[in-house]
Design a protein around this motif. Structure first.
Motif, mmCIF file in Angstrom:
data_model
loop_
_atom_site.group_PDB
_atom_site.id
_atom_site.type_symbol
_atom_site.label_atom_id
_atom_site.label_comp_id
_atom_site.label_asym_id
_atom_site.label_seq_id
_atom_site.Cartn_x
_atom_site.Cartn_y
_atom_site.Cartn_z
ATOM 1 N N ASN A 197 0.849 -1.198 0.000
ATOM 2 C CA ASN A 197 0.000 0.000 0.000
ATOM 3 C C ASN A 197 0.879 1.240 0.000
ATOM 4 N N PHE A 198 0.635 2.137 -0.962
ATOM 5 C CA PHE A 198 1.403 3.376 -1.071
ATOM 6 C C PHE A 198 0.540 4.593 -0.739
ATOM 7 N N ASP A 199 -0.453 4.385 0.111
ATOM 8 C CA ASP A 199 -1.421 5.443 0.384
ATOM 9 C C ASP A 199 -0.783 6.684 1.000
ATOM 10 N N HIS A 200 0.297 6.499 1.742
ATOM 11 C CA HIS A 200 0.921 7.662 2.380
ATOM 12 C C HIS A 200 1.490 8.643 1.354
ATOM 13 N N ASP A 201 1.705 8.179 0.111
ATOM 14 C CA ASP A 201 2.208 9.066 -0.951
ATOM 15 C C ASP A 201 1.083 9.766 -1.700
ATOM 16 N N ASN A 202 -0.155 9.455 -1.347
ATOM 17 C CA ASN A 202 -1.297 9.911 -2.147
ATOM 18 C C ASN A 202 -2.169 10.921 -1.415
ATOM 19 N N ARG A 203 -1.588 11.781 -0.651
ATOM 20 C CA ARG A 203 -2.377 12.713 0.156
ATOM 21 C C ARG A 203 -1.934 14.157 -0.033
ATOM 22 N N LYS A 204 -1.525 14.496 -1.224
ATOM 23 C CA LYS A 204 -1.078 15.860 -1.466
ATOM 24 C C LYS A 204 -2.289 16.781 -1.636
ATOM 25 N N PRO A 205 -2.203 17.994 -1.117
ATOM 26 C CA PRO A 205 -3.302 18.951 -1.311
ATOM 27 C C PRO A 205 -3.404 19.372 -2.767
ATOM 28 N N ALA A 206 -4.482 20.053 -3.086
ATOM 29 C CA ALA A 206 -4.767 20.421 -4.471
ATOM 30 C C ALA A 206 -3.650 21.273 -5.071
ATOM 31 N N TYR B 67 -9.170 19.480 8.185
ATOM 32 C CA TYR B 67 -8.871 18.517 7.117
ATOM 33 C C TYR B 67 -9.299 19.073 5.762
ATOM 34 N N ILE B 68 -10.489 19.619 5.696
ATOM 35 C CA ILE B 68 -10.985 20.164 4.432
ATOM 36 C C ILE B 68 -10.102 21.319 3.983
ATOM 37 N N ASN B 69 -9.649 22.136 4.921
ATOM 38 C CA ASN B 69 -8.768 23.251 4.592
ATOM 39 C C ASN B 69 -7.436 22.755 4.045
ATOM 40 N N ARG B 70 -6.931 21.667 4.611
ATOM 41 C CA ARG B 70 -5.641 21.136 4.174
ATOM 42 C C ARG B 70 -5.727 20.534 2.773
ATOM 43 N N MET B 71 -6.847 19.907 2.450
ATOM 44 C CA MET B 71 -6.952 19.161 1.196
ATOM 45 C C MET B 71 -7.671 19.912 0.086
ATOM 46 N N SER B 72 -8.063 21.156 0.323
ATOM 47 C CA SER B 72 -8.829 21.886 -0.688
ATOM 48 C C SER B 72 -8.558 23.379 -0.609
ATOM 49 N N ASP B 73 -9.170 24.088 -1.555
ATOM 50 C CA ASP B 73 -9.170 25.555 -1.478
ATOM 51 C C ASP B 73 -10.566 26.074 -1.128
ATOM 52 N N TYR B 74 -11.424 25.197 -0.638
ATOM 53 C CA TYR B 74 -12.804 25.579 -0.339
ATOM 54 C C TYR B 74 -12.890 26.654 0.739
ATOM 55 N N CYS B 75 -12.012 26.588 1.710
ATOM 56 C CA CYS B 75 -12.134 27.479 2.874
ATOM 57 C C CYS B 75 -11.755 28.922 2.549
ATOM 58 N N LYS B 76 -11.014 29.121 1.462
ATOM 59 C CA LYS B 76 -10.638 30.478 1.070
ATOM 60 C C LYS B 76 -11.878 31.201 0.541
ATOM 61 N N GLY B 77 -12.223 32.292 1.171
ATOM 62 C CA GLY B 77 -13.396 33.046 0.736
ATOM 63 C C GLY B 77 -14.706 32.545 1.287
#
Length: 508
Positions: free
Chosen positions: A173-182, A426-436
């Motif tokens: 499992n290489f899941d630890h490499d698959n968590r980069k933000p947008a 978590y949502i802030n780390r993985m997305s740009d949704y929280c901006k604005g």
């Protein structure tokens, strides 16, 4: 003796077990667009259009292959309106006394066919890699049915990404490499799109006329509707998006509905693609040096690991599984899930995308719409019905375990070892949704605080008896206990205010 061969709308495969059992010389294939299947939940118009169009084209392919096909379009005046009704109508026309079918992917339909007033033989669905018996044997005697261990067995069985008896790359499992933000920019711009032909155009007109009140946008419609097109869509993903899929598979970005995702699950789930051929195409890209191991392993795990695993769970757990509610959550689904006004940018983005495309990727489903429903105490049956209605790839065998088990923890831990809940961080780390966003993700309490922040602690507090001894949640409860009493009271009061707004229909 002539028989009827039933082919359902999510069984559009020439290798279907019911077709393999049939005889082209004497048997009649029955296919039908029926109102009962289109409305037992109010399916997204794009989903209905995809299934009906693919059915019509598959029926034509069967006729070209020498089958006699009795096909009923939705607006045929003689259409009985249900699968069983259509079987009885065709039996009367042909004199057939037996129906052969491949097992449906819903207990609801299995029950209807089992009790149909005509002899019906249900065959196993061997389009999947793990039979019911194989999954039951794997599950027997295990204290916990964790997907990771099942996935390893499927890797060994298929030989995918194996080097002898060892996993390629030295780990499973290489899941630890698959968590980069947008990332800042996405290319290519989504999946391969297909212009509607005349058959598709006819179906779109029918869906507009019959299902105009269903949630979601019918047009533009671009899905593949034949096996040949689905194979083109797969090849497009393998070449253009798979190399970067792994890095950003958990990322979320405004204005980018697809990122590097494949969008082939609808084609897999209605039978246009087969799971092994999809995985072999990805593996070939790795062997050729065209895609990295983290991307290919993560993609293959979703198919031979997760997809096969949730089907196994659905049939292992039985007909009551989709109705479970172990956390006893009873709040009604809020209007935001149907496009109602919201100040939460993440919910607006995820639901808006769902309305437009009948699609959202797994993190949007799990950590935005699913996370909010779980934190807010929403009835998991209503949540499950919503997912079944709004996504083009949703059929109960795959949807119920993902929602009832993984997303809402309503099965009490059959699938997940802990509930998938998080604050806004978590949502802030993985997305740009929280901006604005109208809310501030960094604000924990008070006016303007992100609802995820207060609801997170409210959820933990009200379910403390169940989860405080969970080894994976101990740190969360220790953090909560370290807060001074007044702060805890403020957090809970602010969360109660959010829930009161939901209950009264106010905008959150």
């Amino acid at each position: 003796m002539s028989r009827l061969i039933l082919v359902l709308g999510d069984q559009l495969s020439q290798n279907l077990s019911a077709l393999a059992e049939g005889d082209k010389e004497t048997d009649t294939v029955v296919m039908a667009e029926v109102m009962e299947e289109a409305t037992y939940v109010r399916h997204h118009p794009k989903k209905i259009a995809l299934v009906f169009t693919a059915m019509r084209k598959f029926a034509a392919a069967l006729e070209d292959a020498g089958w006699t096909v009795a096909y009923a379009q939705l607006d045929d005046t003689a259409n009985a309106g249900s699968i069983v009704g259509e079987l009885l109508r065709r039996a009367e026309q042909t004199g057939a006394e037996e129906v052969i079918c491949t097992e449906p992917g819903e207990w609801r339909l299995i029950n209807k066919l089992t009790h149909a007033p005509i002899k019906t033989r249900i065959l196993g669905d061997d389009r999947f890699l793990a039979s019911h018996g194989e999954f039951e044997a794997w599950a027997d005697g295990r204290k916990a049915l964790r997907m990771e261990y099942f996935y390893r067995e499927m890797r060994r069985k298929t030989g995918l990404l194996m080097e002898g008896d060892k996993p390629a790359g030295g780990q499973w499992n290489f899941d630890h490499d698959n968590r980069k933000p947008a990332p800042g920019d996405i290319a290519p711009k989504g999946p391969l799109r297909f212009e509607p032909d005349n058959v598709t155009g006819d179906v779109l007109g029918l869906v507009e006329a019959q299902f105009d009140g269903h949630f979601g946008d019918l047009r533009p419609f671009w899905f593949a509707t034949t096996r040949a097109q689905a194979l083109e869509a797969l090849a497009h993903f393998i070449k253009h998006a798979l190399p970067t899929f792994g890095d950003y598979q958990d990322a979320m970005l405004r204005g980018e509905d697809f990122l590097y995702h494949a969008i082939i699950s609808p084609y897999l789930n209605i039978g246009l693609l087969e799971p092994l051929e999809v995985c072999q195409a990805a593996e070939a890209a790795y062997v050729a040096g065209d895609a990295p191991i983290n991307a290919v392993e993560g993609f293959i795990r979703q198919i031979i690991g997760w997809r096969e695993y949730v089907r196994g769970i659905y049939f292992l757990e039985g007909p009551d599984y989709a109705k479970r509610n172990r956390l006893r959550q009873t709040r009604d689904l809020p209007a935001v899930y149907w496009g109602g006004e919201t100040k939460m940018a993440c919910m607006e983005a995820a639901v808006g995308q769902t309305a437009r495309e009948a699609y959202a990727h797994h993190i949007q489903r799990l950590m935005v719409t699913g996370n909010f429903a779980l934190l807010a105490g929403i009835d998991p049956g209503q949540v499950s019905d919503w997912y079944l209605e709004v996504y083009a790839d949703a059929f109960e065998w795959v949807e119920a375990p993902n929602v009832v088990g993984m997303s809402q923890f309503a099965d009490g831990g059959v699938i997940a070892s802990k509930p998938y809940v998080s604050s806004g961080a978590y949502i802030n780390r993985m997305s740009d949704y929280c901006k604005g966003c109208a809310y501030k993700v960094s604000q924990k309490t008070g006016e303007g605080a992100c609802p995820f922040n207060t609801l997170y602690w409210h959820f933990l507090d009200r379910h403390r008896e169940r989860f405080s001894n969970n080894a994976r949640m101990g740190n969360m409860y220790r953090t909560w206990d370290r807060m001074d009493e007044e702060r805890r009271k403020t957090v809970l009061a602010d969360a109660d205010a959010v829930l009161a707004k939901l209950d009264s229909g106010e905008v959150v």
